[in-house]
Design a protein around this motif. Structure first.
Motif, PDB file in Angstrom:
ATOM      1  N   ALA A 210     -19.894 -16.076  85.602  1.00 31.12           N
ATOM      2  CA  ALA A 210     -20.721 -15.496  86.662  1.00 31.12           C
ATOM      3  C   ALA A 210     -19.888 -14.513  87.483  1.00 31.12           C
ATOM      4  O   ALA A 210     -18.817 -14.859  87.989  1.00 31.12           O
ATOM      5  CB  ALA A 210     -21.283 -16.590  87.556  1.00 31.12           C
ATOM      6  N   ALA A 211     -20.388 -13.301  87.619  1.00 36.10           N
ATOM      7  CA  ALA A 211     -19.629 -12.259  88.314  1.00 36.10           C
ATOM      8  C   ALA A 211     -19.343 -12.633  89.764  1.00 36.10           C
ATOM      9  O   ALA A 211     -18.252 -12.354  90.287  1.00 36.10           O
ATOM     10  CB  ALA A 211     -20.401 -10.942  88.255  1.00 36.10           C
ATOM     11  N   ALA A 212     -20.290 -13.267  90.431  1.00 33.84           N
ATOM     12  CA  ALA A 212     -20.085 -13.637  91.832  1.00 33.84           C
ATOM     13  C   ALA A 212     -18.948 -14.639  91.977  1.00 33.84           C
ATOM     14  O   ALA A 212     -18.164 -14.575  92.932  1.00 33.84           O
ATOM     15  CB  ALA A 212     -21.379 -14.218  92.407  1.00 33.84           C
ATOM     16  N   VAL A 213     -18.841 -15.555  91.017  1.00 37.44           N
ATOM     17  CA  VAL A 213     -17.766 -16.554  91.044  1.00 37.44           C
ATOM     18  C   VAL A 213     -16.428 -15.867  90.820  1.00 37.44           C
ATOM     19  O   VAL A 213     -15.439 -16.136  91.522  1.00 37.44           O
ATOM     20  CB  VAL A 213     -18.005 -17.643  89.983  1.00 37.44           C
ATOM     21  CG1 VAL A 213     -16.849 -18.639  89.967  1.00 37.44           C
ATOM     22  CG2 VAL A 213     -19.325 -18.353  90.235  1.00 37.44           C
ATOM     23  N   THR A 214     -16.377 -14.990  89.840  1.00 38.79           N
ATOM     24  CA  THR A 214     -15.156 -14.253  89.529  1.00 38.79           C
ATOM     25  C   THR A 214     -14.662 -13.477  90.747  1.00 38.79           C
ATOM     26  O   THR A 214     -13.470 -13.526  91.099  1.00 38.79           O
ATOM     27  CB  THR A 214     -15.405 -13.280  88.365  1.00 38.79           C
ATOM     28  OG1 THR A 214     -15.812 -14.031  87.230  1.00 38.79           O
ATOM     29  CG2 THR A 214     -14.167 -12.487  88.037  1.00 38.79           C
ATOM     30  N   GLU A 215     -15.579 -12.772  91.400  1.00 32.63           N
ATOM     31  CA  GLU A 215     -15.208 -11.968  92.564  1.00 32.63           C
ATOM     32  C   GLU A 215     -14.681 -12.839  93.698  1.00 32.63           C
ATOM     33  O   GLU A 215     -13.666 -12.520  94.327  1.00 32.63           O
ATOM     34  CB  GLU A 215     -16.420 -11.172  93.041  1.00 32.63           C
ATOM     35  CG  GLU A 215     -16.125 -10.256  94.209  1.00 32.63           C
ATOM     36  CD  GLU A 215     -17.330  -9.437  94.633  1.00 32.63           C
ATOM     37  OE1 GLU A 215     -17.266  -8.805  95.703  1.00 32.63           O
ATOM     38  OE2 GLU A 215     -18.348  -9.446  93.902  1.00 32.63           O
ATOM     39  N   ALA A 216     -15.369 -13.965  93.966  1.00 33.64           N
ATOM     40  CA  ALA A 216     -14.938 -14.862  95.037  1.00 33.64           C
ATOM     41  C   ALA A 216     -13.562 -15.450  94.736  1.00 33.64           C
ATOM     42  O   ALA A 216     -12.714 -15.569  95.628  1.00 33.64           O
ATOM     43  CB  ALA A 216     -15.966 -15.958  95.249  1.00 33.64           C
ATOM     44  N   ALA A 217     -13.342 -15.830  93.473  1.00 33.48           N
ATOM     45  CA  ALA A 217     -12.064 -16.410  93.087  1.00 33.48           C
ATOM     46  C   ALA A 217     -10.934 -15.393  93.233  1.00 33.48           C
ATOM     47  O   ALA A 217      -9.836 -15.718  93.719  1.00 33.48           O
ATOM     48  CB  ALA A 217     -12.138 -16.919  91.652  1.00 33.48           C
ATOM     49  N   ARG A 218     -11.187 -14.158  92.820  1.00 35.20           N
ATOM     50  CA  ARG A 218     -10.148 -13.128  92.941  1.00 35.20           C
ATOM     51  C   ARG A 218      -9.837 -12.835  94.398  1.00 35.20           C
ATOM     52  O   ARG A 218      -8.673 -12.592  94.766  1.00 35.20           O
ATOM     53  CB  ARG A 218     -10.601 -11.869  92.200  1.00 35.20           C
ATOM     54  CG  ARG A 218     -10.584 -12.042  90.688  1.00 35.20           C
ATOM     55  CD  ARG A 218     -11.155 -10.848  89.968  1.00 35.20           C
ATOM     56  NE  ARG A 218     -11.092 -11.049  88.517  1.00 35.20           N
ATOM     57  CZ  ARG A 218     -11.685 -10.253  87.623  1.00 35.20           C
ATOM     58  NH1 ARG A 218     -12.379  -9.193  88.036  1.00 35.20           N
ATOM     59  NH2 ARG A 218     -11.569 -10.502  86.322  1.00 35.20           N
ATOM     60  N   THR A 219     -10.861 -12.842  95.237  1.00 38.97           N
ATOM     61  CA  THR A 219     -10.634 -12.634  96.663  1.00 38.97           C
ATOM     62  C   THR A 219      -9.782 -13.747  97.251  1.00 38.97           C
ATOM     63  O   THR A 219      -8.847 -13.511  98.016  1.00 38.97           O
ATOM     64  CB  THR A 219     -11.981 -12.573  97.427  1.00 38.97           C
ATOM     65  OG1 THR A 219     -12.750 -11.469  96.930  1.00 38.97           O
ATOM     66  CG2 THR A 219     -11.769 -12.403  98.921  1.00 38.97           C
TER      67      THR A 219
END
Length: 226
Positions: A210-219
Motif C-alpha cells: 500500500a502506497a500510503a503505508v510505504t510513504e508513512a514508513a519512509r517518513t
C-alpha cells in the motif's frame, strides 16, 4: 464589569429555559464568561434531562474543568460510568483525558471493561493517548486483541502517542496485518516511539504493497535518522 454581569444573567436565563435550544445556546455563550463563572454555571447541565445538552456541557468541561479538577473529575466520572447515552460517555472520556485528571486511567479502564459497546471502547482507547499516562500501556495492549478493527486502530495510535519502548513487541504482530489502514497507523506509531527497535519494522513497512503505508514508513524512518 457591568456588561459582563448583564451577559451572565442573560446566559443564566437561557440555561434555565425549558427549551432545549435555549439551553444549548446558553452553553455556547458560556465561552464569553470568565472560566470560574462558566464552570459554576455548566456543572448542573452535565446532568440535564436532554442528552444533547449533557453532551454539550460535558464537552465544554474538557476546558472549563481546569478551574476545579476535583469537581470536574466527579462530574465526568459520573457521566462516563452512568450516562444512558454512548455519545455523552465518550465525551466524558475525551474530557478526562484532555484534563489529564489523576484518576482518569482507573475510571477509563473500569468503563472499558464494563461495556460491550465498541464505539465507547473506541473512544476510551483513543483518549488514552491524549491522557499521556504510561501506565495505560497495559490496557492498550489488551485492546490490540479486540475483535473490532477500529479499537485496534485506536490502540495502535495511542501507543504511538505514549512513546513507550515496550510497546514495540506488542505492535510487531501488525506489520503484515491484512488491513492496510492498521499498517499505516502502525508506521506512524513506530516513528513516534522512535527507538532503534522500530527501525527493522519500519524498513519492512517501507516495502509495503500500500502506497500510503510505504510513504508513512519512509517518513518515520527519516525522522529516526534525523
Amino acid at each position: 464589569m457591568e456588561d459582563l454581569g448583564v451577559n451572565a444573567a442573560a446566559i443564566q436565563e437561557l440555561l434555565a429555559s425549558a427549551e432545549v435550544g435555549d439551553r444549548l445556546r446558553g452553553i455556547n455563550q458560556l465561552r464569553t464568561l470568565p472560566p470560574e463563572a462558566a464552570f459554576a454555571l455548566i456543572r448542573p447541565l452535565s446532568q440535564d434531562e436532554n442528552a444533547r445538552v449533557r453532551y454539550a456541557a460535558v464537552s465544554q468541561i474538557a476546558v472549563l474543568g481546569q478551574v476545579n479538577p476535583p469537581q470536574a473529575h466527579e462530574l465526568l466520572r459520573n457521566r462516563l460510568l452512568h450516562d444512558s447515552e454512548t455519545d455523552v460517555r465518550a465525551a466524558a472520556a475525551d474530557a478526562m483525558a484532555a484534563l489529564r485528571l489523576p484518576f482518569a486511567l482507573e475510571d477509563l479502564a473500569m468503563a472499558y471493561h464494563s461495556t460491550s459497546d465498541w464505539l465507547l471502547q473506541f473512544s476510551i482507547i483513543a483518549a488514552l493517548g491524549a491522557l499521556g499516562n504510561p501506565a495505560a500501556v497495559g490496557l492498550l495492549t489488551e485492546a490490540l486483541k479486540s475483535p473490532q478493527e477500529l479499537v485496534k486502530l485506536a490502540a495502535i495510535g495511542s501507543l504511538g502517542e505514549l512513546k513507550q519502548p515496550e510497546s514495540i513487541e506488542h505492535l510487531r504482530q501488525f506489520v503484515e496485518y491484512p488491513d492496510w489502514q492498521l499498517r499505516h497507523r502502525l508506521a506512524i506509531a513506530l516513528g513516534q516511539i522512535g527507538t532503534p527497535e522500530a527501525r527493522p519494522l519500519l524498513e519492512q513497512l517501507a516495502t509495503d504493497s500500500a502506497a500510503a503505508v510505504t510513504e508513512a514508513a519512509r517518513t518515520s524512518l527519516a525522522q529516526l535518522t534525523a
